[in-house]
Design an enzyme around this catalytic site. Structure first.
Site, PDB file in Angstrom:
ATOM      1  N   HIS A   8      62.285 102.480  49.182  1.00 40.26           N
ATOM      2  CA  HIS A   8      61.228 103.230  48.490  1.00 40.26           C
ATOM      3  C   HIS A   8      61.798 104.502  47.852  1.00 40.26           C
ATOM      4  O   HIS A   8      61.489 104.823  46.700  1.00 40.26           O
ATOM      5  CB  HIS A   8      60.128 103.673  49.472  1.00 40.26           C
ATOM      6  CG  HIS A   8      59.316 102.578  50.079  1.00 40.26           C
ATOM      7  ND1 HIS A   8      59.153 102.439  51.435  1.00 40.26           N
ATOM      8  CD2 HIS A   8      58.582 101.576  49.515  1.00 40.26           C
ATOM      9  CE1 HIS A   8      58.355 101.413  51.693  1.00 40.26           C
ATOM     10  NE2 HIS A   8      58.010 100.854  50.543  1.00 40.26           N
ATOM     11  N   ARG A  33      61.588  93.157  44.770  1.00 33.28           N
ATOM     12  CA  ARG A  33      62.826  92.663  45.373  1.00 33.28           C
ATOM     13  C   ARG A  33      63.041  91.214  44.919  1.00 33.28           C
ATOM     14  O   ARG A  33      63.743  90.954  43.964  1.00 33.28           O
ATOM     15  CB  ARG A  33      62.759  92.780  46.906  1.00 33.28           C
ATOM     16  CG  ARG A  33      62.848  94.227  47.406  1.00 33.28           C
ATOM     17  CD  ARG A  33      62.348  94.385  48.808  1.00 33.28           C
ATOM     18  NE  ARG A  33      60.942  93.963  48.897  1.00 33.28           N
ATOM     19  CZ  ARG A  33      60.152  94.180  49.939  1.00 33.28           C
ATOM     20  NH1 ARG A  33      60.611  94.780  50.999  1.00 33.28           N
ATOM     21  NH2 ARG A  33      58.897  93.797  49.913  1.00 33.28           N
ATOM     22  N   SER A  71      59.471  97.730  55.187  1.00 30.35           N
ATOM     23  CA  SER A  71      58.947  98.509  56.317  1.00 30.35           C
ATOM     24  C   SER A  71      58.740  97.597  57.514  1.00 30.35           C
ATOM     25  O   SER A  71      59.073  97.964  58.651  1.00 30.35           O
ATOM     26  CB  SER A  71      57.618  99.169  55.935  1.00 30.35           C
ATOM     27  OG  SER A  71      57.796 100.008  54.828  1.00 30.35           O
TER      28      SER A  71
HETATM   29  O1  PNS Z   1      53.440  98.953  50.354  1.00 32.09           O
HETATM   30  P1  PNS Z   1      52.546  97.779  50.057  1.00 32.09           P
HETATM   31  O2  PNS Z   1      51.801  97.352  51.308  1.00 32.09           O
HETATM   32  O3  PNS Z   1      53.270  96.648  49.406  1.00 32.09           O
HETATM   33  O4  PNS Z   1      51.458  98.320  48.997  1.00 32.09           O
HETATM   34  C1  PNS Z   1      50.409  97.494  48.541  1.00 32.09           C
HETATM   35  C2  PNS Z   1      49.354  98.335  47.791  1.00 32.09           C
HETATM   36  C3  PNS Z   1      48.904  99.499  48.667  1.00 32.09           C
HETATM   37  C4  PNS Z   1      49.933  98.872  46.505  1.00 32.09           C
HETATM   38  C5  PNS Z   1      48.145  97.387  47.471  1.00 32.09           C
HETATM   39  O5  PNS Z   1      47.819  96.641  48.596  1.00 32.09           O
HETATM   40  C6  PNS Z   1      46.911  98.154  47.004  1.00 32.09           C
HETATM   41  O6  PNS Z   1      46.897  98.720  45.936  1.00 32.09           O
HETATM   42  N1  PNS Z   1      45.889  98.183  47.865  1.00 32.09           N
HETATM   43  C7  PNS Z   1      44.637  98.867  47.611  1.00 32.09           C
HETATM   44  C8  PNS Z   1      43.494  97.851  47.368  1.00 32.09           C
HETATM   45  C9  PNS Z   1      43.617  97.307  45.965  1.00 32.09           C
HETATM   46  O7  PNS Z   1      43.335  97.988  45.010  1.00 32.09           O
HETATM   47  N2  PNS Z   1      44.086  96.027  45.855  1.00 32.09           N
HETATM   48  C10 PNS Z   1      44.414  95.382  44.588  1.00 32.09           C
HETATM   49  C11 PNS Z   1      43.270  94.623  43.963  1.00 32.09           C
HETATM   50  S1  PNS Z   1      42.316  93.599  45.011  1.00 32.09           S
END
Ligand code: PNS
Length: 161
Positions: free
Chosen positions: A19, A92, A130
């Protein structure tokens, strides 16, 4: 719309060197970057939102142009509230791209005009996630170079309890 405001969202449970590498490259590319930490993640988080934000701030202390914020609910709503429409994500392997394309599909319908920019993950972090790092530390494996030092310390502390 503020196209200068680029948002790098994630769970950051916890932030990894993968990150940090992406955030540094994103900040260098766009001049500044807002890191947005998802608070209500459905995944069972090991770190509280406050811990995740604190670890990000420590890991990024020497990186200029980066701010760390929290968000709850939909990313599209966070962007709308900020007047932003550009999301930056790291990719990735092919599985990441598939998931990111799906998120973009939803996000760009919720906020027309939203763009997602992908950066390839640093080659040395191709398999750093993570969740893998948490599993590794949970069982006493401590590989170097995967985590910012304050994160590695905090993880060891969590699993020594
Ligand atoms: O670090 P991650 O877990 O890969 O991040 C994923 C993240 C937080 C970017 C994604 O899950 C997200 O934006 N979640 C918030 C809910 C949302 O808007 N989802 C997308 C449309 S349903």
């Amino acid at each position: 719309m503020n196209d200068k405001l680029v948002v790098f969202p994630g769970s950051f449970d916890p932030v990894t060197q993968g990150h940090v590498d992406l955030i540094k490259r994103g900040a260098a590319l766009f001049g500044s970057l807002t890191v947005a930490v998802l608070v209500n993640n459905q995944k069972n988080a090991l770190f509280t939102p406050a811990e995740r934000v604190e670890l990000l701030r420590k890991a990024l202390a020497d990186v200029s142009g980066v701010t760390v914020e929290q968000f709850d609910g939909l990313l599209a709503d966070f962007l709308k509230a900020r007047g932003a429409r550009v999301v930056l994500r790291g990719v990735r392997a092919a599985a990441d791209l598939e998931a990111e394309n799906r998120n973009h599909w939803y996000n760009s319908r919720l906020l027309p005009g939203l763009e997602t920019v992908y950066l390839p993950a640093g080659e040395e972090y191709a398999y750093v996630s993570s969740s893998s790092v948490k599993e590794l530390y949970a069982h006493g494996g401590h590989l170097p170079g995967l985590l910012p030092e304050p994160v590695a310390e905090k993880l060891k502390e969590k699993f020594s309890k």
